[in-house]
Design a protein around this motif. Structure first.
Motif, PDB file in Angstrom:
ATOM      1  N   ILE A   2       0.851  -1.193   0.000  1.00 29.39           N
ATOM      2  CA  ILE A   2       0.000   0.000   0.000  1.00 29.39           C
ATOM      3  C   ILE A   2       0.886   1.241   0.000  1.00 29.39           C
ATOM      4  O   ILE A   2       1.816   1.348   0.798  1.00 29.39           O
ATOM      5  CB  ILE A   2      -0.911   0.016   1.244  1.00 29.39           C
ATOM      6  N   TRP A  26       3.309  -1.399   3.804  1.00 30.53           N
ATOM      7  CA  TRP A  26       2.987  -0.095   3.239  1.00 30.53           C
ATOM      8  C   TRP A  26       4.225   0.784   3.213  1.00 30.53           C
ATOM      9  O   TRP A  26       5.195   0.532   3.921  1.00 30.53           O
ATOM     10  CB  TRP A  26       1.876   0.594   4.035  1.00 30.53           C
ATOM     11  N   GLN A  66      -0.259  -2.374  -4.841  1.00 32.07           N
ATOM     12  CA  GLN A  66      -1.596  -2.831  -5.207  1.00 32.07           C
ATOM     13  C   GLN A  66      -2.670  -1.800  -4.872  1.00 32.07           C
ATOM     14  O   GLN A  66      -3.751  -1.812  -5.456  1.00 32.07           O
ATOM     15  CB  GLN A  66      -1.892  -4.149  -4.498  1.00 32.07           C
ATOM     16  N   TRP A  67      -2.368  -0.940  -3.897  1.00 31.39           N
ATOM     17  CA  TRP A  67      -3.301   0.103  -3.471  1.00 31.39           C
ATOM     18  C   TRP A  67      -2.558   1.432  -3.307  1.00 31.39           C
ATOM     19  O   TRP A  67      -1.427   1.447  -2.820  1.00 31.39           O
ATOM     20  CB  TRP A  67      -3.951  -0.234  -2.132  1.00 31.39           C
ATOM     21  N   ILE A  69      -3.482   5.063  -1.400  1.00 35.91           N
ATOM     22  CA  ILE A  69      -4.416   5.843  -0.578  1.00 35.91           C
ATOM     23  C   ILE A  69      -3.960   7.290  -0.634  1.00 35.91           C
ATOM     24  O   ILE A  69      -2.847   7.618  -0.202  1.00 35.91           O
ATOM     25  CB  ILE A  69      -4.428   5.363   0.885  1.00 35.91           C
ATOM     26  N   LYS A 108      -5.237  -0.061  -7.294  1.00 38.35           N
ATOM     27  CA  LYS A 108      -6.535   0.517  -6.966  1.00 38.35           C
ATOM     28  C   LYS A 108      -6.298   1.790  -6.149  1.00 38.35           C
ATOM     29  O   LYS A 108      -5.310   1.886  -5.420  1.00 38.35           O
ATOM     30  CB  LYS A 108      -7.373  -0.481  -6.162  1.00 38.35           C
ATOM     31  N   LEU A 207      -9.310   1.287   5.582  1.00 40.47           N
ATOM     32  CA  LEU A 207      -8.693  -0.046   5.596  1.00 40.47           C
ATOM     33  C   LEU A 207      -9.735  -1.146   5.416  1.00 40.47           C
ATOM     34  O   LEU A 207      -9.425  -2.223   4.914  1.00 40.47           O
ATOM     35  CB  LEU A 207      -7.911  -0.245   6.887  1.00 40.47           C
ATOM     36  N   ILE A 210     -10.141  -1.864   1.771  1.00 41.87           N
ATOM     37  CA  ILE A 210      -9.058  -2.720   1.270  1.00 41.87           C
ATOM     38  C   ILE A 210      -9.294  -4.166   1.672  1.00 41.87           C
ATOM     39  O   ILE A 210      -9.180  -5.083   0.856  1.00 41.87           O
ATOM     40  CB  ILE A 210      -7.700  -2.209   1.787  1.00 41.87           C
ATOM     41  N   ASP A 211      -9.650  -4.366   2.930  1.00 38.30           N
ATOM     42  CA  ASP A 211      -9.877  -5.727   3.421  1.00 38.30           C
ATOM     43  C   ASP A 211     -11.040  -6.393   2.696  1.00 38.30           C
ATOM     44  O   ASP A 211     -10.939  -7.552   2.263  1.00 38.30           O
ATOM     45  CB  ASP A 211     -10.139  -5.690   4.930  1.00 38.30           C
ATOM     46  N   SER A 213     -12.237  -5.699  -0.220  1.00 36.52           N
ATOM     47  CA  SER A 213     -11.945  -5.887  -1.637  1.00 36.52           C
ATOM     48  C   SER A 213     -10.970  -7.026  -1.859  1.00 36.52           C
ATOM     49  O   SER A 213     -11.155  -7.861  -2.750  1.00 36.52           O
ATOM     50  CB  SER A 213     -11.372  -4.593  -2.224  1.00 36.52           C
ATOM     51  N   ASP A 214      -9.914  -7.078  -1.038  1.00 36.76           N
ATOM     52  CA  ASP A 214      -8.886  -8.104  -1.211  1.00 36.76           C
ATOM     53  C   ASP A 214      -9.345  -9.480  -0.762  1.00 36.76           C
ATOM     54  O   ASP A 214      -8.838 -10.499  -1.236  1.00 36.76           O
ATOM     55  CB  ASP A 214      -7.619  -7.720  -0.438  1.00 36.76           C
TER      56      ASP A 214
END
Length: 315
Positions: A2, A26, A66-67, A69, A108, A207, A210-211, A213-214
């Motif tokens: 992240i 991250w 992958q992410w 923010i 994302k 968060l 993210i959780d 979605s993943d």
């Protein structure tokens, strides 16, 4: 991996804290990577996979972003009228650049926006599908940032919030606490309605996206991940700035944050003499996010009490 942009701001620092607590991989950047410079963002993504940024034993696959923010923004509503070019760069051009980089690397994006994209003339909580009608430079540039992201990519979550306060940085609660400790009387406007937002609560929601979605699972072919798009989040309930200040005073006295008596007087926005027009009604509907994330949103008074009695409280 992240990538947290704006990691030292009021919201960003809270997201960073919770990322650490959850032991999620991250990396954070602040002003050292200029979001208004597309090449600076590209250069960072190229460097991020090198061992210079990570322990040598971290798998290369885990270094892939992958992410993203994005908690960075120009947030000074009054000063934005004097610095429209800078506000435009940070609130519109920056998100455009970030979206382009996110799309190019297959990441994302979670982007934070504001209730100021609406004109505040409503009388019922604003839903995500209502048309934008910002009043001033701040709102217009934030609306432009949303539009840029939506035009540039599909895999995004835009979270609009309002009346944000937290432990790191200037905010209404800290300002009121200082004033109440140094004045016998203060005036606070009572004709602007909205809902306060506790930064740790918003960070937790970020968060959770993210959780969810993943770790989404399919049931009869239907994906349980929240649909990409715009969501609203504040704490539950509604109030006005005067009532908010009165609750700050009550809790401040209860927990010893305010050491003296202070009278909080209501006034209108016109009487207060605000430089920039602000939304008179900015309550955001949380129905969509509650259903999508299966959230029970804390009442604003309960979150305010958590904040004021916390050992981290430091106005």
């Amino acid at each position: 991996m992240i990538w947290l942009i704006g990691c030292k701001g009021m919201l960003g620092s809270e997201v960073a804290k919770q990322l650490d607590e959850k032991k999620l991989p991250w990396i954070g950047t602040d002003r050292e990577v200029d979001i208004t410079d597309p090449q600076a963002l590209i250069d960072f993504t190229n460097k991020i996979e090198t061992a210079a940024y990570f322990p040598s034993d971290l798998r290369k696959a885990d270094r892939k972003i992958q992410w993203i923010i994005n908690c960075s923004a120009y947030t000074n509503v009054d000063k934005a009228e004097e610095e429209p070019e800078l506000a435009e760069k940070l609130n519109a051009t920056g998100p455009l650049n970030i979206a382009r980089v996110a799309r190019s690397i297959g990441a994302k994006l979670i982007h934070i926006s504001t209730d100021y994209v609406f004109d505040g003339q409503g009388t019922a909580p604003y839903t995500e599908d209502l048309p934008k009608a910002p009043l001033g430079v701040y709102g217009k540039t934030k609306a432009a940032g949303e539009d840029a992201i939506m035009k540039e990519m599909n895999t995004y979550y835009i979270i609009r919030t309002a009346w944000l306060y937290g432990f790191d940085g200037k905010n209404f609660v800290y300002t009121m606490t200082k004033l109440m400790n140094s004045h016998d009387q203060i005036r606070v406007v009572n004709d602007q309605k909205g809902t306060p937002t506790y930064a740790p609560d918003l960070a937790s929601v970020i968060l959770r996206f993210i959780d969810k979605s993943d770790n989404a699972k399919s049931f009869f072919g239907k994906n349980s991940a929240p649909a990409y798009g715009i969501y609203h989040f504040t704490n539950a309930g509604q109030t006005n700035w005067y009532e908010f200040a009165c609750e700050i005073y009550r809790l401040g006295r209860k927990f010893g944050r305010i050491k003296q008596e202070c009278t909080v007087n209501p006034c209108t926005t016109e009487e207060y003499g605000a430089k920039v027009q602000r939304p008179a009604y900015s309550v955001l509907s949380k129905d969509k996010i509650s259903k999508s994330l299966k959230l029970k949103i804390p009442e604003w008074q309960n979150s305010l009490e958590k904040f004021i009695k916390s050992d981290r409280f430091n106005p």
